[in-house]
Design an enzyme around this catalytic site. Structure first.
Site, short mmCIF file in Angstrom:
data_model
loop_
_atom_site.label_atom_id
_atom_site.label_comp_id
_atom_site.label_asym_id
_atom_site.label_seq_id
_atom_site.Cartn_x
_atom_site.Cartn_y
_atom_site.Cartn_z
N LYS A 89 -10.36 0.56 -2.24
CA LYS A 89 -10.18 0.29 -0.81
C LYS A 89 -10.41 1.56 0.01
O LYS A 89 -9.53 2.40 0.09
CB LYS A 89 -8.76 -0.26 -0.54
N ASP B 158 0.86 -1.19 0.00
CA ASP B 158 0.00 0.00 0.00
C ASP B 158 0.90 1.23 0.00
O ASP B 158 1.47 1.60 1.04
CB ASP B 158 -0.92 0.00 1.24
N LYS C 97 -6.88 3.55 -3.08
CA LYS C 97 -7.28 3.51 -1.66
C LYS C 97 -7.45 4.94 -1.19
O LYS C 97 -6.67 5.82 -1.58
CB LYS C 97 -6.17 2.76 -0.90
O1 LIG Z 1 -5.30 1.28 6.09
C1 LIG Z 1 -5.92 1.20 7.11
C2 LIG Z 1 -6.09 2.29 8.06
O2 LIG Z 1 -4.87 2.80 8.48
C3 LIG Z 1 -6.87 1.86 9.26
O3 LIG Z 1 -7.45 2.96 9.84
P1 LIG Z 1 -8.31 2.82 11.18
O4 LIG Z 1 -7.32 2.52 12.29
O5 LIG Z 1 -8.95 4.16 11.34
O6 LIG Z 1 -9.29 1.72 11.01
#
Ligand SMILES: O=C[C@H](O)COP(=O)(O)O
Length: 326
Positions: A262, A163, A226
């Protein structure tokens, strides 16, 4: 997900200046986007077994994530165990879903933790993609050489998905060709690994920039686009998702190449996960409702989904000790 997709070559065959012309013509109708997002958020969701089935679908699309400064091999190990068995076995049994191989789509960690995740899964003899964030996540403000090296090292350590974050400066100053060239280099550094390109939408200023950056990322060979790192002050929102999925749709209509989506950052409730699935179904169709084209990037969402499934099965909400790994 693992093998090299010949369609990517098609994306590569797009060359400047036709690229640039397409990007420069983009204009997004802000009000229309907000109206459409509201419409989708207002949809009535199914109940009971329908809802439970959609929640299980959401589980299979989660990139179960830990991106914290205090991540250690042991919490990455717990994350992997949870990803392998995201819903308590007895709950799945009650729904007659115990043999359906329900896991999350992947685990997602910092580059320094990739080896921990790979090791945990290997010890458990379990095959699940390990995704690594990279390219100076979350800000992307490191030298290009360092960002590229980070991608290569994550892949070398066993990440099969990477990513990457885009260079916001290039988007904000309208340097679309330079952005394209950077992402192309990341694409090459990823090799066989799948590349998800993070727009950091909360820092792109307006919807038109989001659409343009999404197009450039797809032209440069991204497998997914994403929304966010989860570290910006504004992360995945439904309006911004409308902009990005419309870019995906138009890119598909023009090139025949399907790019995944995503949303990530701040997605915490089971109810929200159902709205995300509705958005994908209505905007891109059923084909985009599976982990090869849709992921939910989230660190805590799974806990709420498991709680709702527990409620569906038992008729009451679980106490915290009843879902200890959630
Ligand atoms: O890529 C994923 C995100 O960093 C997760 O974010 P979150 O901790 O707000 O669910």
């Amino acid at each position: 997900m693992g093998s090299w997709c010949p369609c990517r070559e098609q994306a590569y065959s797009f060359k400047y200046p036709s690229h640039l012309e397409w990007v420069s013509r983009v204009r997004v109708n802000h009000q229309a986007v907000l109206r459409r997002a509201q419409q989708i958020q207002g949809r009535k969701q199914g109940k009971n077994q329908w809802q439970a089935a959609w929640l299980l679908r959401a589980v299979t699309c989660i990139d179960l994530t830990t991106l914290a400064g205090d991540d250690t091999p042991s919490n990455v190990h717990r994350l992997c165990m949870k990803a392998m068995q995201p819903i308590r076995h007895d709950l799945l049994e009650s729904m007659d879903m115990q043999d359906k191989g329900i896991t999350t789509a992947a685990v997602c960690v910092y580059p320094a933790r990739v080896t921990d995740a790979v090791k945990s899964l290997k010890l458990a003899n379990f095959s699940l993609p390990v995704a690594s964030v990279a390219t100076g996540f979350p800000a992307g403000q490191t030298a290009m050489k360092t960002r590229l090296e980070e991608v290569r090292m994550a892949v070398e350590d066993g990440a099969t998905e990477v990513d990457i974050v885009i260079n916001r400066m290039l988007a904000l100053t309208g340097q679309w060709e330079a952005l394209y060239q950077e992402i192309r280099q990341f694409r090459e550094a990823c090799g066989e690994a799948h590349m998800k390109t993070i727009m950091a939408v909360g820092e792109l200023g307006n919807f038109t920039n989001v659409y343009k950056a999404s197009l450039v990322a797809m032209m440069a060979g991204s497998d997914f686009i994403k929304t966010s790192t989860g570290k910006e002050s504004v992360n995945a929102t439904f309006p911004v998702a409308i902009v990005m999925v419309r870019a995906i749709r138009n890119f598909f209509l023009r090139t025949g190449h399907k790019v995944g989506f995503k949303p990530a950052g701040g997605i915490r409730t089971a109810k929200d996960s159902l709205v995300w699935l509705t958005l994908m179904k209505e905007e891109l169709g059923d084909e985009w409702l599976n982990p090869s084209l849709f992921r939910l990037g989230a660190s805590t969402l799974l806990a709420d989904i498991e709680r709702q499934i527990y409620h569906y099965v038992t008729g009451r909400y679980a106490a915290y000790h009843e879902l200890p790994l959630a």
